[in-house]
Scaffold this motif. Structure first.
Motif, PDB file in Angstrom:
ATOM      1  N   GLN A   1      -2.679   5.648  -3.281  1.00 33.75           N
ATOM      2  CA  GLN A   1      -3.777   6.375  -3.470  1.00 33.75           C
ATOM      3  C   GLN A   1      -3.556   7.380  -4.622  1.00 33.75           C
ATOM      4  O   GLN A   1      -4.181   7.739  -5.643  1.00 33.75           O
TER       5      GLN A   1
ATOM      6  N   GLN B   1      -2.967   6.068  -8.468  1.00 32.13           N
ATOM      7  CA  GLN B   1      -3.918   5.426  -9.034  1.00 32.13           C
ATOM      8  C   GLN B   1      -4.649   6.088 -10.361  1.00 32.13           C
ATOM      9  O   GLN B   1      -5.071   7.166 -10.232  1.00 32.13           O
TER      10      GLN B   1
ATOM     11  N   SER C   1       1.207  -0.096  -5.697  1.00 27.36           N
ATOM     12  CA  SER C   1       0.177   0.755  -6.616  1.00 27.36           C
ATOM     13  C   SER C   1      -0.610  -0.067  -7.584  1.00 27.36           C
ATOM     14  O   SER C   1      -1.876   0.106  -7.721  1.00 27.36           O
TER      15      SER C   1
ATOM     16  N   LYS D   1      -3.014  -2.778  -6.162  1.00 28.18           N
ATOM     17  CA  LYS D   1      -4.229  -2.039  -5.955  1.00 28.18           C
ATOM     18  C   LYS D   1      -5.080  -1.900  -7.122  1.00 28.18           C
ATOM     19  O   LYS D   1      -6.380  -2.059  -6.958  1.00 28.18           O
TER      20      LYS D   1
END
Length: 440
Positions: free
Chosen positions: A222, A225, A314, A317
């Motif tokens: 998170q 991102q 990452s 995602k």
């Protein structure tokens, strides 16, 4: 006489420092062993990745992450400088500890642990590599037997296996266990303007849920991102059209140097060895050149391995949150129906670039370890004849990351935004791994 006594005191202090023990009473030894054993095992695993079906880039990155962690934990008790990451990584509990007061040979602990990694993480060992693995383990064990008793070696072997097995059990719950068996699971693709569509034989994308895997660093997916890519548009005045036109213009007029760069960094699964494998290869070359000890080698591979592993989580995602189409789809629909990129477009969404993210992460880790202005020559592909594999020189690790990233534009498989923001995304991952509490 007083001067003589002072010299004796200094000599005694030096001797005691060299024989320093950590809190468990075990002699410091790791820094007296060279890093060759670590290099040989990690290079062996690079070859395993090349020859084992199913080891796509995300799957390979995961392997290098756990291999690096196991290597580090197998020798961490051999030096008072470092500390275990047990209890400090995402979901990793305390790891087995050596028996206080008992002697261990940390080279053999490493030898046994890394041999076990190969047996645990790969479905099978190719026949052509079995003798090499057996010789690797036996050669080091024989060498170490010259320094300690067989009982010490047996104790060390058992401890190394226990470290590898404990970390393997930890790995099984991360979401990527045996990922080599399910690279293309059933997946419902979102449908809409600008969304990814298959660009080849694979009708489902590669590892569509990989971005949900557990990372080594808590919360890094998170935290790393990037913001949204330019809004999809077919308007010729839009930023999205402009970036697409840039891909088209550059690939229609590639120089020989740009073509060489695109192919050098292609690193497809199989013989080329995957992008995370290339990062490990660079680490191996630096460690060999610098003649680093086992402690520094273990730290380096742990950081590079965990960085590329978390980078792929990452990145994936991001890819499947945005599901952005590839340049080949957009350009054929809106600019030139006959356009073909230099490189084959891989079977997953565009944004962000996996090469960029993992290279950015690797660059930050290696820069912290060896210097932000460290010059080196990358010889990873010098034996290849299918591309111009001539060694490439770089003024810094950041320069290598930037070249690896821009190679995707030259190859025609990424837009500028996914490349530039991908490097920044990777930098954040690398910084987070660097900041883990390796040192006491």
């Amino acid at each position: 006489m007083k001067f003589f006594k002072l010299l004796l005191c200094i000599a005694l202090l030096i001797f005691l420092t060299q024989c320093q023990k950590d809190e468990s009473g075990i002699p410091s030894q790791t820094e007296t062993l060279d890093g060759n054993i670590a290099i040989e095992y990690m290079e062996f695993m690079r070859d395993m990745v090349k020859q084992t079906a199913g080891f796509s880039p995300p799957v390979a990155s995961r392997l290098f992450g756990y291999a690096g962690l196991t290597l580090y934990e197998s020798v961490v008790n051999g030096t008072p400088t470092y500390q275990s990451l047990g209890g400090k990584l995402n979901g990793l509990a305390a790891l087995p500890q050596p028996i206080a007061g008992e002697q261990y040979h940390w080279g053999q602990v490493c030898n046994a642990a890394m041999n076990q990694v190969v047996n645990r993480y790969f479905p099978a060992i190719p026949d052509g590599l079995k003798p090499r693995l057996a010789l690797l383990g036996a050669t080091y064990k024989t060498e170490y037997l010259k320094a300690v008793s067989e009982a010490v070696l047996d104790r060390s072997t058992a401890f190394g296996i226990s470290i590898a097995d404990t970390i393997f059990e930890y790995s099984k719950s991360d979401g990527g266990h045996q990922g080599y068996t399910r690279n293309f699971p059933p997946f419902t693709l979102p449908i809409g303007p600008g969304f990814w569509v298959p660009t080849g034989a694979n009708l489902t994308p590669l590892q569509p849920t990989w971005g949900n895997n557990r990372t080594f660093v808590v919360g890094i997916t998170q935290l790393s991102q990037p913001f949204k890519h330019p809004e999809y548009s077919t308007d010729k005045t839009s930023l999205f059209y402009s970036q697409s036109l840039e891909v088209y213009a550059i690939t229609k007029a590639l120089s020989t140097a740009q073509t060489d760069i695109a192919k050098f960094w292609s690193d497809d699964p199989g013989a080329p060895g995957t992008p995370p494998g290339h990062s490990v290869a660079i680490a191996s070359q630096i460690l060999t050149l610098e003649k680093e000890d086992l402690a520094k080698a273990a730290e380096t591979y742990a950081k590079v391995g965990m960085a590329v592993s978390d980078a792929f989580v990452s990145c994936w995602k991001c890819k499947f949150d945005f599901n952005l189409m590839r340049p080949v789809t957009y350009l054929r629909q809106n600019i030139d129906p006959a356009w073909t990129p230099l490189l084959a477009t891989p079977p997953f969404p565009e944004y962000t670039s996996g090469h960029s993210v993992q290279s950015g992460a690797t660059a930050r880790v290696l820069s912290d370890l060896f210097g932000y202005g460290y010059s080196f020559i990358d010889r990873t592909h010098e034996k290849r004849t299918d591309i111009n594999g001539a060694p490439r020189a770089f003024r810094s690790f950041d320069q290598f990351a930037q070249e690896a990233a821009i190679s995707r534009l030259y190859g025609g498989i990424h837009f500028r935004e996914g490349i530039d923001l991908g490097v920044i995304q990777g930098n954040k991952v690398g910084d987070a791994v660097t900041n883990l509490p390796f040192k006491k």
